[in-house]
Write an enzyme that holds these catalytic residues in place. Structure first.
Site, PDB file in Angstrom:
ATOM      1  N   GLU A 329      28.806 -32.208   5.769  1.00 16.19           N
ATOM      2  CA  GLU A 329      29.624 -33.300   6.301  1.00 16.19           C
ATOM      3  C   GLU A 329      28.814 -34.297   7.116  1.00 16.19           C
ATOM      4  O   GLU A 329      28.999 -34.415   8.328  1.00 16.19           O
ATOM      5  CB  GLU A 329      30.724 -32.726   7.210  1.00 16.19           C
ATOM      6  N   PRO A 330      27.910 -35.023   6.508  1.00 18.38           N
ATOM      7  CA  PRO A 330      27.137 -35.992   7.278  1.00 18.38           C
ATOM      8  C   PRO A 330      27.980 -37.190   7.701  1.00 18.38           C
ATOM      9  O   PRO A 330      28.766 -37.718   6.907  1.00 18.38           O
ATOM     10  CB  PRO A 330      26.047 -36.429   6.286  1.00 18.38           C
ATOM     11  N   GLY A 331      27.822 -37.600   8.935  1.00 25.04           N
ATOM     12  CA  GLY A 331      28.493 -38.807   9.421  1.00 25.04           C
ATOM     13  C   GLY A 331      27.451 -39.830   9.808  1.00 25.04           C
ATOM     14  O   GLY A 331      27.157 -40.775   9.079  1.00 25.04           O
ATOM     15  N   ARG A 332      26.815 -39.578  10.951  1.00 24.39           N
ATOM     16  CA  ARG A 332      25.837 -40.523  11.504  1.00 24.39           C
ATOM     17  C   ARG A 332      24.726 -40.862  10.518  1.00 24.39           C
ATOM     18  O   ARG A 332      24.410 -42.033  10.297  1.00 24.39           O
ATOM     19  CB  ARG A 332      25.228 -39.886  12.756  1.00 24.39           C
ATOM     20  N   ARG A 369      28.491 -46.074  23.330  1.00 24.99           N
ATOM     21  CA  ARG A 369      27.535 -44.956  23.344  1.00 24.99           C
ATOM     22  C   ARG A 369      26.537 -45.027  24.509  1.00 24.99           C
ATOM     23  O   ARG A 369      26.265 -44.012  25.128  1.00 24.99           O
ATOM     24  CB  ARG A 369      26.809 -44.842  21.999  1.00 24.99           C
ATOM     25  N   TYR A 373      26.798 -41.809  26.650  1.00 25.99           N
ATOM     26  CA  TYR A 373      25.756 -40.782  26.424  1.00 25.99           C
ATOM     27  C   TYR A 373      24.368 -41.241  26.867  1.00 25.99           C
ATOM     28  O   TYR A 373      23.378 -40.588  26.534  1.00 25.99           O
ATOM     29  CB  TYR A 373      25.651 -40.436  24.935  1.00 25.99           C
ATOM     30  N   CYS A 400      33.936 -55.540  32.917  1.00 27.02           N
ATOM     31  CA  CYS A 400      33.936 -55.353  34.372  1.00 27.02           C
ATOM     32  C   CYS A 400      33.606 -53.914  34.711  1.00 27.02           C
ATOM     33  O   CYS A 400      34.493 -53.115  35.051  1.00 27.02           O
ATOM     34  CB  CYS A 400      35.277 -55.758  34.945  1.00 27.02           C
ATOM     35  N   GLU A 401      32.362 -53.578  34.551  1.00 24.59           N
ATOM     36  CA  GLU A 401      31.894 -52.220  34.773  1.00 24.59           C
ATOM     37  C   GLU A 401      30.378 -52.331  34.909  1.00 24.59           C
ATOM     38  O   GLU A 401      29.705 -52.798  33.991  1.00 24.59           O
ATOM     39  CB  GLU A 401      32.273 -51.375  33.539  1.00 24.59           C
ATOM     40  N   TYR A 429      29.751 -44.336  15.036  1.00 22.79           N
ATOM     41  CA  TYR A 429      30.305 -44.075  16.369  1.00 22.79           C
ATOM     42  C   TYR A 429      30.241 -45.305  17.277  1.00 22.79           C
ATOM     43  O   TYR A 429      30.095 -45.180  18.482  1.00 22.79           O
ATOM     44  CB  TYR A 429      29.602 -42.868  17.031  1.00 22.79           C
TER      45      TYR A 429
END
Ligand code: LLP
Length: 479
Positions: A329-332, A369, A373, A400-401, A429
């Site tokens: 199940e590859p995603g990235r 991301r 992370y 605003c962060e 992602y």
């Protein structure tokens, strides 16, 4: 013939120190010399990235700054050739290295859309969905139901109903799934095709991993529960248990954990078959990493598949098990490198002796991301990707962060408001984890191929964000 300054970073090279970084060729400067055409997860840029005659970046034959003129920014760009190349890499490697049947399922949580589904389906892959939304997208995008699996650690009755109505395989994650399905599927004429997900006791970190009996994970059955579950299902007429699933993590560069997983899964397969379950499928999950910055050095798709397929075949041989169909199940690794994001540079703040902030017109709402992370990315200016970096800047978003920063302390050529910044490897992602923080509309997405750019996601408009607001009559402004 175009010549160009050497790139000042190894940002566009697939591996640090590998060969020359650019080649001058007729009509433009290519990154080809260093590009791994067969395993795009090892590159930073899409495989079709080139410079045009004026040194400006093109992808899929489209000049990026032209795309910005037509579609605005922030803009997600998806390169069809790169996506197809990764799909083919998985297919071909599975055919070459696994002696039985095999199928790669695209983990659509990485980036779920009708267009990506249609492309992945046309390359013969299957798909993993984790919600009614991803499942509907897959079905509407043309993915055959018998190539879809539904995951989820808290599936609703509605999600399960949709899956079984459409003939999608359900991955049982817990006893609640079994209870709900007992109710929903008991009276159906045909049993529901199932896989059972369990926690394999292999925990991956970036550069080392540990094995434990019981993992602190919300996903899948604890190893202790596997046998009771298998025994329970053997007595459920509605259940057709046709396989097992485990997934050990994401953005993994090591191959060893995947090799170990094969042994754990083959033991579970032997147990399941001894209890009367056919278990034709063994699904080893995803996890292969990609290159976000020059120093990342992930294995190729071919290498990953060779190790995984070889380990599964060997583990089955040792236990004298008939070969299951191998699913992964590859995603990235399938979609990240095909994508990039274009931003327009805006304000600048120089704090003498401390830092220079360069603000762009997106940020954490289109790419959460870095703030989530501390993920690293690589960026170049779209119209001078090979220009030497002349200053160190921190690329900030517009939210605003304070932590809304896309790239910390990177070398870039001097940029002025209106310049277009390209951030590579944003295909996975990013859109799928995006938000409307600060009521910022989601970007548009275009698919590029052979000089043609097609809109595959319309840009959200501020008014769209009001669509679900309800203002009670008593609160309406009195005019
Ligand atoms: N299969 C299952 C059951 C998964 O949970 C995942 C990812 C995959 C396959 C695909 O893994 P991949 O090939 O993409 O590594 N949001 C995080 C990544 C979360 C991954 C969750 N599960 C990030 O942005 O890094």
């Amino acid at each position: 013939m175009v010549t160009s300054a050497s790139p000042t970073t190894d940002s566009l090279a697939p591996s640090p120190g590998a060969g020359s970084t650019v080649s001058a060729e007729e009509g433009g400067v290519a990154y080809e010399n260093d590009v791994d055409l067969l395993s795009p997860n090892r590159n930073l840029a899409p495989i079709t990235a080139r410079c045009d005659g004026r040194g400006r970046l093109t992808v899929g034959g489209s000049l990026l700054s032209d795309l910005v003129r037509t579609h605005g920014t922030p803009l997600y760009v998806l390169d069809e050739a790169t996506l197809r190349a990764t799909c083919r890499a998985y297919r071909q490697a599975l055919a070459e290295h696994y002696p039985g049947e095999a199928l790669a399922l695209y983990a659509s949580k990485a980036n779920s859309s009708l267009a990506i589904t249609a492309l992945v389906a046309s390359e013969g892959l299957g798909l993993d969905a984790v919600s009614a939304g991803e499942l509907l997208t897959a079905l509407e995008g043309g993915m055959p139901a018998d190539r879809i699996v539904l995951h989820g650690n808290n599936k609703s009755a509605e999600e399960l109903q949709l899956a079984i109505d459409r003939g999608v395989t359900v991955v049982l994650d817990n006893w609640n799934d079994i209870e709900l399905l007992t109710r929903l599927a008991a009276s159906r004429p045909r049993p529901v095709r199932l896989l059972v997900r369990f926690t394999p006791g292999i925990e991956c970190h970036t550069h080392d991993y540990i094995r434990t009996g019981h993992l602190d994970s919300k996903f899948g059955f604890d190893p202790d529960q596997l046998e009771p579950v298998l025994r329970h299902l053997a007595a459920c007429p509605w259940a057709w248990l046709d396989g097992l699933h485990a997934h050990i993590g994401s953005q993994i560069f090591e191959l060893e954990p995947h090799r170990d997983l094969a042994g754990v899964m083959a033991d579970a397969l032997a147990l399941a078959r001894s209890l009367g379950h056919p278990c034709g499928d063994l699904n080893v999950g995803g996890g292969l990493g990609i290159r976000y910055v020059g120093s990342d050095d992930p294995p190729s798709i071919q290498e990953w598949v060779r190790v995984v397929a070889g380990a599964v075949a060997e583990a089955c041989r040792q236990r004298q098990l008939a070969l299951p169909r191998l699913l992964c199940e590859p995603g990235r690794s399938l979609v990240a490198t095909a994508g990039l994001t274009l931003y327009t540079v805006g304000s600048r703040k120089e704090i003498p002796g401390l830092r220079t902030y360069l603000a762009v017109d997106g940020g954490m709402s289109d790419n959460p991301r870095p703030i989530t992370y501390q993920s690293l990315y690589t960026a170049v200016m779209a119209d001078r990707p090979l220009a030497e970096g002349t200053e160190t800047v921190t690329v900030a978003g517009k939210h605003c962060e304070s932590g809304d920063v896309l790239l910390h302390d990177v070398r870039l050529p001097a940029a002025t408001p209106g310049d277009v910044l390209t951030v590579f490897a944003t295909g996975a992602y990013n859109a799928s984890m995006g938000s409307n923080y600060n009521r910022i509309p989601r970007p548009a997405a275009v698919l590029v191929r052979d000089g043609v750019a097609e809109l595959v996601q319309r840009r959200e408009q501020p008014e769209d964000l009001l669509r679900y607001d309800v203002l009670p009559a008593r609160l309406r402004p009195v005019i």
